[in-house]
Write an enzyme that holds these catalytic residues in place. Structure first.
Site, PDB file in Angstrom:
ATOM      1  CB  THR A   1      41.024  33.894  43.000  1.00  0.00           C
ATOM      2  OG1 THR A   1      40.035  34.819  44.195  1.00  0.00           O
ATOM      3  CG2 THR A   1      40.249  33.866  41.675  1.00  0.00           C
TER       4      THR A   1
ATOM      5  CD  GLU B   1      41.062  40.971  39.706  1.00  0.00           C
ATOM      6  OE1 GLU B   1      42.106  41.182  40.652  1.00  0.00           O
ATOM      7  OE2 GLU B   1      39.854  40.478  40.018  1.00  0.00           O
TER       8      GLU B   1
HETATM    9  N1  HSE Z   1      34.970  34.837  38.407  1.00  0.00           N
HETATM   10  C1  HSE Z   1      35.946  34.846  39.260  1.00  0.00           C
HETATM   11  C2  HSE Z   1      35.873  33.265  39.728  1.00  0.00           C
HETATM   12  C3  HSE Z   1      35.799  35.669  40.349  1.00  0.00           C
HETATM   13  O1  HSE Z   1      34.998  32.821  40.123  1.00  0.00           O
HETATM   14  O2  HSE Z   1      37.088  32.819  39.712  1.00  0.00           O
HETATM   15  C4  HSE Z   1      37.048  35.519  41.642  1.00  0.00           C
HETATM   16  O3  HSE Z   1      36.803  36.561  42.668  1.00  0.00           O
END
Ligand code: HSE
Length: 331
Positions: A205, A152
């Site tokens: 993201t 990630e």
């Molecule tokens: N928790 C992360 C965010 C998940 O909301 O940025 C990304 O898929």
């Protein structure tokens, strides 16, 4: 003491060469991270979509990506930059096998990148699960998770675990703590469904995380941790009303919803058609309605899609129960 042997890499004692396979093909599922109220700490896996990784053992050391399908050429083929190859290489190195043989990888993506469905996580988890299976499963899922979190970091610059943990473990997972890593499997209520709509806009993201404020108001934190606690209690009690009223996000959603076209209208349609709750899936732009039946989830996704069609916004829809299995071997 044998001097020649001391120059060789240390092979992990759990490796049994008789169990090493020539090839494996693995599917790993998409995930709904955050579960609306639990930013970075809650997530669940779905049955579909998901990504597939085929790994083949070859004589020449090194990890290579032979092909990637379904990414429109967007993912790196450079083995150091692609999460699947980079994580597989790390597993091989840590087990002392990197000089002994190599790996060739084929990745097939069945979901869009930047969709909020844990696209990079599904590929990473499929890859890490595949290398472990190829080696005869020397590592447990708990031991594989840190490799997935590293993946990630490569994919989006941040090592959140709320996609990779449910993709790897299956079911609903809580990341109680990141340091030390403490992952809790939560009960999956019978009959819980997710109706997911992916409107075709790209929300990386990395960008969606940069929008979020570093500091939050105490009054918002009080609402949010009440909701997280309420959701956990609802899951344990199988209480859909409590689950629904707890899955509300007063911190992240107001900021990120502006990146998602028609968010307020989609929420209205979902709630009017029987959703228990509605919010952003992961970092978006996918949205998710939580329901108590497949039929309701289907109606909601159909109605939202019709609405988006009228606005000339293309979309994909998915209806799924919670996937409790996680990754699976396809051959
Ligand atoms: N928790 C992360 C965010 C998940 O909301 O940025 C990304 O898929």
């Amino acid at each position: 003491m044998n001097d020649d042997r001391s120059a060789e890499p240390m092979i992990d004692q759990r490796i049994n060469r008789d169990n090493i396979l020539e090839q494996v093909r693995v599917f790993a599922p998409a995930t709904v991270a955050n579960m609306i109220c639990g930013f970075d700490v809650l997530g669940f896996a779905v049955d579909a979509p998901g990504d597939e990784v085929t790994m083949t053992k070859v004589d020449r050391p090194g990890v290579r990506i032979n092909s990637i399908e379904g990414d429109d050429g967007r993912l790196p083929l450079d083995p150091d930059q692609n999460t699947v190859s980079a994580c597989a290489m790390k597993v091989l190195e840590d087990l002392g096998l990197a000089d002994e043989f190599g790996i060739e990888i084929e990745l097939v993506k069945h979901m869009p990148i930047g969709s909020g469905l844990g696209s990079s996580s599904a590929s990473t988890v499929a890859g890490v699960y595949a290398i472990n299976a190829l080696l005869g499963n020397p590592l447990s899922k708990e031991e594989l998770l840190p490799y997935c979190i590293e993946g990630e970091k490569i994919a989006c610059g941040h090592g959140h675990a709320d996609n990779v943990a449910p993709a790897l473990m299956g079911g609903i997972t809580l990341i109680r703590s990141y340091d030390p890593l403490d992952i809790i499997a939560l009960p999956v209520p019978e009959g819980m469904y997710a109706g997911i709509v992916f409107p075709h806009v790209d929300v990386p993201t990395r960008d969606a995380r940069q929008l979020i404020k570093e500091r939050i108001a105490l009054k918002d934190a009080v609402v949010q941790w009440g909701n997280v606690a309420g959701l956990i209690a609802g899951l344990y009690r199988n209480d859909f009303s409590l689950i629904g009223r707890s899955m509300q996000d007063v911190i992240i959603e107001p900021v990120r919803a502006i990146l998602i076209p028609q968010f307020a209208e989609m929420k209205e349609i979902a709630m009017a058609n029987g959703a228990l709750s509605f919010g952003i899936s992961g970092s978006g732009p996918s949205v998710v309605a939580i329901t108590q039946s497949e039929e309701v989830a289907q109606t909601i996704t159909n109605e939202i899609k019709k609405h988006l069609d009228k606005q000339e916004i293309e979309s994909n829809t998915y209806v799924s129960s919670v996937n409790v299995e996680g990754p699976r071997i396809l051959n």
